[in-house]
Design a protein around this motif. Structure first.
Motif, PDB file in Angstrom:
ATOM      1  N   ALA A 134      11.204  13.291  11.479  1.00  0.00           N
ATOM      2  CA  ALA A 134      10.201  12.269  11.139  1.00  0.00           C
ATOM      3  C   ALA A 134       9.373  12.713   9.933  1.00  0.00           C
ATOM      4  O   ALA A 134       9.102  11.912   9.033  1.00  0.00           O
ATOM      5  CB  ALA A 134       9.298  12.004  12.334  1.00  0.00           C
ATOM      6  N   ARG A 135       8.982  13.976   9.916  1.00  0.00           N
ATOM      7  CA  ARG A 135       8.197  14.508   8.797  1.00  0.00           C
ATOM      8  C   ARG A 135       8.995  14.429   7.494  1.00  0.00           C
ATOM      9  O   ARG A 135       8.470  14.027   6.449  1.00  0.00           O
ATOM     10  CB  ARG A 135       7.776  15.942   9.104  1.00  0.00           C
ATOM     11  N   ALA A 136      10.278  14.775   7.535  1.00  0.00           N
ATOM     12  CA  ALA A 136      11.117  14.730   6.328  1.00  0.00           C
ATOM     13  C   ALA A 136      11.280  13.293   5.829  1.00  0.00           C
ATOM     14  O   ALA A 136      11.190  13.031   4.623  1.00  0.00           O
ATOM     15  CB  ALA A 136      12.481  15.356   6.625  1.00  0.00           C
ATOM     16  N   ILE A 137      11.512  12.349   6.745  1.00  0.00           N
ATOM     17  CA  ILE A 137      11.656  10.941   6.352  1.00  0.00           C
ATOM     18  C   ILE A 137      10.366  10.433   5.730  1.00  0.00           C
ATOM     19  O   ILE A 137      10.380   9.735   4.711  1.00  0.00           O
ATOM     20  CB  ILE A 137      12.075  10.076   7.559  1.00  0.00           C
ATOM     21  N   PHE A 138       9.226  10.791   6.307  1.00  0.00           N
ATOM     22  CA  PHE A 138       7.940  10.334   5.775  1.00  0.00           C
ATOM     23  C   PHE A 138       7.707  10.883   4.370  1.00  0.00           C
ATOM     24  O   PHE A 138       7.233  10.166   3.491  1.00  0.00           O
ATOM     25  CB  PHE A 138       6.805  10.756   6.708  1.00  0.00           C
ATOM     26  N   GLU A 139       8.052  12.135   4.134  1.00  0.00           N
ATOM     27  CA  GLU A 139       7.872  12.729   2.800  1.00  0.00           C
ATOM     28  C   GLU A 139       8.751  12.019   1.774  1.00  0.00           C
ATOM     29  O   GLU A 139       8.320  11.765   0.655  1.00  0.00           O
ATOM     30  CB  GLU A 139       8.172  14.228   2.838  1.00  0.00           C
ATOM     31  N   VAL A 140       9.979  11.691   2.159  1.00  0.00           N
ATOM     32  CA  VAL A 140      10.882  10.989   1.244  1.00  0.00           C
ATOM     33  C   VAL A 140      10.370   9.574   0.979  1.00  0.00           C
ATOM     34  O   VAL A 140      10.435   9.076  -0.145  1.00  0.00           O
ATOM     35  CB  VAL A 140      12.315  10.972   1.826  1.00  0.00           C
ATOM     36  N   ARG A 141       9.823   8.936   2.003  1.00  0.00           N
ATOM     37  CA  ARG A 141       9.313   7.563   1.873  1.00  0.00           C
ATOM     38  C   ARG A 141       8.241   7.463   0.781  1.00  0.00           C
ATOM     39  O   ARG A 141       8.170   6.463   0.058  1.00  0.00           O
ATOM     40  CB  ARG A 141       8.733   7.105   3.211  1.00  0.00           C
ATOM     41  N   LYS A 142       7.420   8.477   0.645  1.00  0.00           N
ATOM     42  CA  LYS A 142       6.351   8.449  -0.367  1.00  0.00           C
ATOM     43  C   LYS A 142       6.910   8.271  -1.774  1.00  0.00           C
ATOM     44  O   LYS A 142       6.271   7.678  -2.633  1.00  0.00           O
ATOM     45  CB  LYS A 142       5.537   9.744  -0.325  1.00  0.00           C
ATOM     46  N   GLN A 143       8.112   8.799  -2.000  1.00  0.00           N
ATOM     47  CA  GLN A 143       8.706   8.715  -3.336  1.00  0.00           C
ATOM     48  C   GLN A 143       9.037   7.278  -3.733  1.00  0.00           C
ATOM     49  O   GLN A 143       9.142   6.963  -4.914  1.00  0.00           O
ATOM     50  CB  GLN A 143       9.966   9.571  -3.398  1.00  0.00           C
ATOM     51  N   LEU A 144       9.213   6.405  -2.750  1.00  0.00           N
ATOM     52  CA  LEU A 144       9.582   5.018  -3.045  1.00  0.00           C
ATOM     53  C   LEU A 144       8.455   4.226  -3.696  1.00  0.00           C
ATOM     54  O   LEU A 144       8.652   3.079  -4.086  1.00  0.00           O
ATOM     55  CB  LEU A 144      10.056   4.311  -1.769  1.00  0.00           C
ATOM     56  N   ASN A 145       7.282   4.822  -3.840  1.00  0.00           N
ATOM     57  CA  ASN A 145       6.190   4.159  -4.549  1.00  0.00           C
ATOM     58  C   ASN A 145       6.443   4.112  -6.050  1.00  0.00           C
ATOM     59  O   ASN A 145       5.750   3.417  -6.775  1.00  0.00           O
ATOM     60  CB  ASN A 145       4.851   4.852  -4.260  1.00  0.00           C
ATOM     61  N   THR A 146       7.421   4.883  -6.510  1.00  0.00           N
ATOM     62  CA  THR A 146       7.810   4.854  -7.919  1.00  0.00           C
ATOM     63  C   THR A 146       9.100   4.046  -8.008  1.00  0.00           C
ATOM     64  O   THR A 146      10.169   4.567  -7.705  1.00  0.00           O
ATOM     65  CB  THR A 146       8.039   6.283  -8.454  1.00  0.00           C
ATOM     66  N   PRO A 147       9.014   2.756  -8.372  1.00  0.00           N
ATOM     67  CA  PRO A 147      10.200   1.896  -8.376  1.00  0.00           C
ATOM     68  C   PRO A 147      11.096   2.182  -9.580  1.00  0.00           C
ATOM     69  O   PRO A 147      11.111   1.473 -10.562  1.00  0.00           O
ATOM     70  CB  PRO A 147       9.611   0.480  -8.425  1.00  0.00           C
ATOM     71  N   ASP A 148      11.829   3.254  -9.492  1.00  0.00           N
ATOM     72  CA  ASP A 148      12.698   3.687 -10.577  1.00  0.00           C
ATOM     73  C   ASP A 148      14.078   3.923  -9.979  1.00  0.00           C
ATOM     74  O   ASP A 148      14.200   4.479  -8.883  1.00  0.00           O
ATOM     75  CB  ASP A 148      12.088   4.979 -11.160  1.00  0.00           C
ATOM     76  N   ALA A 149      15.137   3.546 -10.683  1.00  0.00           N
ATOM     77  CA  ALA A 149      16.495   3.679 -10.148  1.00  0.00           C
ATOM     78  C   ALA A 149      16.818   5.132  -9.796  1.00  0.00           C
ATOM     79  O   ALA A 149      17.458   5.412  -8.782  1.00  0.00           O
ATOM     80  CB  ALA A 149      17.503   3.130 -11.151  1.00  0.00           C
ATOM     81  N   ALA A 150      16.372   6.069 -10.612  1.00  0.00           N
ATOM     82  CA  ALA A 150      16.643   7.489 -10.334  1.00  0.00           C
ATOM     83  C   ALA A 150      15.927   7.937  -9.060  1.00  0.00           C
ATOM     84  O   ALA A 150      16.475   8.720  -8.272  1.00  0.00           O
ATOM     85  CB  ALA A 150      16.212   8.346 -11.525  1.00  0.00           C
ATOM     86  N   VAL A 151      14.720   7.451  -8.852  1.00  0.00           N
ATOM     87  CA  VAL A 151      13.966   7.797  -7.640  1.00  0.00           C
ATOM     88  C   VAL A 151      14.670   7.234  -6.420  1.00  0.00           C
ATOM     89  O   VAL A 151      14.853   7.922  -5.412  1.00  0.00           O
ATOM     90  CB  VAL A 151      12.507   7.299  -7.726  1.00  0.00           C
ATOM     91  N   VAL A 152      15.073   5.970  -6.494  1.00  0.00           N
ATOM     92  CA  VAL A 152      15.765   5.341  -5.365  1.00  0.00           C
ATOM     93  C   VAL A 152      17.049   6.102  -5.054  1.00  0.00           C
ATOM     94  O   VAL A 152      17.354   6.369  -3.890  1.00  0.00           O
ATOM     95  CB  VAL A 152      16.042   3.845  -5.651  1.00  0.00           C
ATOM     96  N   LYS A 153      17.791   6.475  -6.076  1.00  0.00           N
ATOM     97  CA  LYS A 153      19.029   7.234  -5.874  1.00  0.00           C
ATOM     98  C   LYS A 153      18.721   8.574  -5.200  1.00  0.00           C
ATOM     99  O   LYS A 153      19.416   8.993  -4.279  1.00  0.00           O
ATOM    100  CB  LYS A 153      19.734   7.449  -7.208  1.00  0.00           C
TER     101      LYS A 153
END
Length: 164
Positions: free
Chosen positions: A122-141
């Motif tokens: 759960a902690r790992a998923i939450f940390e990754v989720r924060k990155q989705l605030n940057t709507p960039d194709a490289a970030v999503v990938k």
């Protein structure tokens, strides 16, 4: 004749995280005639917006004495489910008077309270989720790759968390 001036609003104490991971705001607003509203406006410090192009969280604050020239109050808000939880933000208070004039406080910088996850997956998923605030194709990938990695190792992480 006296000129109607814009309202003033300020934090009585710096915004803070409560023991239950909520956001606490203590404030005071005043106007020369009458206040009609007080709100907190929260923005990411980098100026990004959330999906849907909202560039701010707007929270109407309780003001039991609207219509009077002075409002003092506090509010406890649960913002932990918001995509910005755990990210650096700026919080500013806004006050409105009956004439439609607005006043704003100085900005206060803090990390928006976030949930605390004890389970490693759960902690790992939450940390990754924060990155989705940057709507960039490289970030999503990168997020997709990280989630695939978490999913492939979820049983190992769960076993490690359960071990004494």
């Amino acid at each position: 004749m006296v000129t109607d001036t814009p309202p003033e609003v300020e934090f009585l104490e710096p915004p803070k995280r409560t023991s239950r991971t909520y956001l606490r705001l203590d404030y005071e607003a005043r106007d020369d005639y009458a206040l009609t509203g007080v709100q907190a406006v929260i923005r990411l410090r980098e100026g990004q917006s959330v999906p849907g192009n909202d560039n701010a969280i707007r929270i109407e604050l309780p003001a039991p004495s609207l219509g009077l020239p002075l409002v003092k109050g506090n509010s406890i808000q649960d913002v932990t489910a918001h995509p910005w939880a755990g990210l650096p933000v700026e919080i500013r208070l806004h006050a409105l008077d009956a004439r439609g004039q607005a006043g704003a406080s100085d900005a206060f910088a803090m990390v928006l309270p976030e949930r605390v996850f004890n389970h490693p997956v759960a902690r790992a998923i939450f940390e990754v989720r924060k990155q989705l605030n940057t709507p960039d194709a490289a970030v999503v990938k990168g997020v997709v790759g990280a989630l695939e990695k978490i999913a492939s190792r979820a049983k190992d992480a769960a076993a490690a968390a359960a071990a004494p």
